[in-house]
Design an enzyme around this catalytic site. Structure first.
Site, PDB file in Angstrom:
ATOM      1  CG  ASP A  52      -4.122  12.441 -14.074  1.00  0.00           C
ATOM      2  OD1 ASP A  52      -4.860  11.682 -13.642  1.00  0.00           O
ATOM      3  OD2 ASP A  52      -4.304  13.920 -13.663  1.00  0.00           O
ATOM      4  CB  CYS A 104      -7.408  20.982 -20.359  1.00  0.00           C
ATOM      5  SG  CYS A 104      -7.574  19.405 -21.346  1.00  0.00           S
ATOM      6  CE1 TYR A 139      -3.340  20.329 -11.069  1.00  0.00           C
ATOM      7  CE2 TYR A 139      -0.946  21.041 -11.529  1.00  0.00           C
ATOM      8  CZ  TYR A 139      -1.953  20.140 -11.915  1.00  0.00           C
ATOM      9  OH  TYR A 139      -1.858  19.387 -12.877  1.00  0.00           O
ATOM     10  CG  HIS A 151       0.044  16.402 -13.475  1.00  0.00           C
ATOM     11  ND1 HIS A 151      -0.895  16.979 -14.289  1.00  0.00           N
ATOM     12  CD2 HIS A 151      -0.338  15.226 -12.837  1.00  0.00           C
ATOM     13  CE1 HIS A 151      -1.688  16.108 -14.296  1.00  0.00           C
ATOM     14  NE2 HIS A 151      -1.367  14.903 -13.435  1.00  0.00           N
TER      15      HIS A 151
END
Ligand code: ADP
Ligand code: SF4
Length: 692
Positions: free
Chosen positions: A264, A28, A168, A171
């Protein structure tokens, strides 16, 4: 053959080739669609610095996947291609591959901006979200629609120039992971029940993406092989392994992580460099495709060893690439002393979590590449030969002296203590914070290469000393001290009884002042220090109570992904956490607290009290110098400037930034402001709805 040559071998990823093994994994930035020029320039710096692959952050594919106020990337329609293309073009200018990570958040977002109803494999409450809304259960038509959106987004990413398109399931914030969860997916159709059914959607997304863009783009998967939840979750010897086994050859690249995000991106306080290795090392035994993994890698020997031992094919990095965008080039040229090592503090993450552009403790240029034109390695040469005296060698003074030195100015750096580092010295001695001393070490090492920077430790300067230096410019970076009187956010006046000798500052605790239990720590600061001092004291003297006006310990560390870990650790150490209370008075053997809502008072036994509330700038030298303004002329003094904590106490990142900014703007005409980006209407303006 050089010991790090292995890191510079090219590696094929499906139809594309990465020129080395340095891979900036998706992270991010708090910028992309809102600050596209800033975003492009930030990623470009990494491509220029030698990263063979530079990824976006998560790109949401549809308005039903709206994470606002988190400012993530969007690929909702064709208009979104333009800002993505800016970033991709910037990365391509330096011969790097651009990877685009597309995702749908499913039941992990409330869609506050788009006002769409959240989608979920099972409906019900949102995941890690307190918004008072429910998601709706996806039917088979919804799943078909979702697959089409995903496919469309992959095509948009390709058309914007992407070399790698990510599917993706990293998570819990991703729909395919939510379908995979045995504990969450209660479906009885072809997408629920058995493992084959729960993994079906992930398989289909990989197949769809390959079918849509696989002739030109590599198809990557980001997958969390373990959630650290034991049997309740995905584990690397259970279904995490099963997923890798059954999808092994479907993607062109495996990017493997440990969920959730706070794991993570664990801070250095809670995990060491390379800690994920035991979880991810099985992946390469099950697939012939290249594998990338992270581990806050900053040590070239460890990186080379990961490749040699067959654990990873690519050295994945988010934070090390933020702290030093030029890390690969520095290894390539053997300039290892110039590496600015990540300290693992997660100030970078705090930008995203507070919805502003990324910042970094170690790298003050992060996020400023475009708006201030700050390059991580280049800085304008000096304008004059004026000497600059920097007083105080904490984070602010160190970075100011380093950056002025890099410009070529003659710099004198004076520090009262025997060692450089300021607040870093005490704080890095606290449990888990030893890496923080890297903020000093990087700069101290650079001074050794700068004959124009003279360092004077053990030199506490008075006004007379400063004037005797006869320098035209003085920078005061003399720091700040914690107040002992309890004044702060919840107490606007000192706490009664604070003058007693058993009331201590955090500096006194860090300096080793003995404490007698029971100890009460009053934390009205809410960042890491109260929690880590509580941990430190609990480890040495046992009986600790943390009193805070907030609802939880170290409340602001939500921004650095640490709050839950801190609270867990304190509770495990037996620290009593007393929320929603402020301190009213210190008695000889107790403190009096008051509820922040009802004001009802209660006593807690205390033989020692530590106040962590507010800091006071150490600005006496500044005021004495301004008082002596008539003596400046004779001393040849033109300017005296306060920076960092001595002007306004804040984080270490703020202090480094302040020191860097002074050096950047010193004797430069265009100083002060920064360029702003403004929203513009999309090119395909919706005339029909606009006039409705
Ligand atoms: P910042 O975070 O703003 O860099 P710190 O408190 O970490 O602030 O560092 C300030 C440093 O300034 C400390 O190491 C302190 O010893 C030093 N210092 C303070 N006053 C003087 C002085 N008069 N002469 C030299 N050094 C000083
Ligand atoms: Fe590393 Fe901290 Fe910089 Fe993030 S902010 S990259 S954790 S030094």
């Amino acid at each position: 053959m050089g010991q790090y040559d292995i890191l510079f071998e090219p590696v094929a990823i499906g139809p594309v080739v990465a020129r080395n093994r340095f891979f900036q994994v998706p992270h991010c930035s708090g910028m992309p669609h809102l600050v596209p020029c800033g975003h492009a320039a930030m990623r470009e710096a990494k491509a220029e610095g030698g990263w063979a692959v530079v990824s976006t952050e998560a790109c949401s594919i549809h308005p039903t996947s709206d994470a606002r106020p988190t400012p993530e990337e969007l690929l909702w329609d064709d208009d979104d291609k333009s800002h993505l293309a800016m970033m991709i073009d910037a990365v391509h200018r330096h011969d790097a591959l651009a990877a685009v990570e597309i995702l749908h958040h499913g039941a992990a977002v409330a869609n506050r901006f788009s006002r769409e109803i959240p989608l979920s494999p099972r409906g019900g409450r949102l995941i890690r979200h307190r918004d008072p809304v429910h998601a709706r259960r996806m039917d088979l038509a919804d799943i078909r629609a979702f697959r089409q959106w995903h496919r469309d987004a992959a095509i948009r990413a390709r058309d914007a120039g992407a070399d790698i398109v990510y599917v993706y399931a990293g998570h819990e914030v991703s729909l395919p992971m939510q379908f995979l969860w045995r504990r969450f997916n209660d479906r009885s159709d072809a997408y629920g029940g058995s493992f084959e059914n729960r993994v079906r959607l992930l398989r289909e997304l990989l197949e769809d993406t390959r079918d849509a863009v696989g002739d030109r783009c590599a198809v990557a998967i980001r997958f969390a092989v373990d959630e650290l939840l034991g049997a309740e979750g995905i584990t690397c010897d259970g279904e995490g392994r099963d997923v890798v086994e059954c999808l092994a050859e479907l993607p062109d690249l495996w990017d493997v992580t440990v969920a959730y995000w706070a794991n993570d991106s664990t801070t250095a306080r809670f995990a060491e460099e390379g800690w994920q290795q035991p979880y991810v090392s099985f992946v390469k035994t099950l697939t012939s495709k290249p594998v990338v993994g992270t581990g806050r890698f900053t040590t070239p020997d460890r990186m080379a060893s990961m490749v040699r031992r067959g654990v990873l094919d690519f050295i994945g990095a988010a934070r090390p690439s933020i702290a030093d965008p030029f890390l690969p080039n520095k290894i390539a040229t053997g300039d290892l002393d110039a590496i600015r090592e990540c300290i693992g503090c997660n100030m970078c993450v705090s930008g995203n979590n507070t919805a502003v552009p990324i910042r970094c403790t170690q790298n003050p240029t992060m996020g400023e590449e475009w708006r201030r034109g700050w390059h991580p390695e280049r800085i304008a040469p000096r304008r004059t030969g004026d000497r600059v005296l920097v007083v105080g060698a904490g984070p602010a003074g160190l970075e100011c002296a380093r950056a002025l030195g890099a410009r070529g100015y003659p710099v004198l750096l004076a520090e009262a203590r025997d060692s450089l580092g300021g607040r870093l010295i005490g704080e890095s001695s606290l449990p888990g914070l030893s890496t923080w001393i890297r903020v000093r070490d990087y700069r101290q090492t650079q001074f050794l290469r700068m004959p124009n920077v003279e360092v004077y430790p053990a030199s506490e300067l008075s006004v007379e000393d400063v004037l005797e230096f006869e320098v035209p410019h003085v920078v005061l970076a003399t720091g700040a001290s914690w107040r002992r009187d309890g004044r702060g956010q919840s107490r606007l006046q000192p706490v009664d009884g604070w003058e007693q000798s058993h009331v201590l500052t955090p500096e006194a605790v860090m300096a080793g002042t003995p404490l007698s239990g029971p100890v009460v720590i009053f934390d009205d600061d809410h960042f890491y220090l109260g929690g880590v001092i509580a941990e430190h004291v609990a480890r040495s003297c046992g009986d600790v109570t943390l009193v805070t006006p907030a609802a939880e310990a170290s409340a602001w560390t939500f921004a650095t992904l640490e709050q839950a870990k801190i609270q867990t650790r304190l509770l495990e150490l037996g620290v009593r956490i007393v929320p929603h209370r402020t301190l009213v008075a210190v008695l000889s053997d107790a403190v009096e607290t008051a509820c922040v809502f009802t004001r009802k008072k209660e006593r807690i036994d205390a033989q020692s009290v530590v106040m962590i509330t507010e800091r006071e700038p150490n600005d006496a030298l500044y005021h004495e110098l301004t008082y002596r303004a008539e003596d400046w002329k004779d001393a040849g003094l033109h300017s005296v400037t306060r920076i960092g904590d001595c002007l306004a106490p804040a984080t270490i990142a703020h202090a480094v930034y302040a020191g860097h900014r002074y050096a950047r703007e010193f004797q430069e005409e265009a100083s002060g402001g920064f360029a702003r980006e403004r929203m513009v209407s999309p090119t395909s303006a919706r005339a029909d709805t606009a006039s409705a």
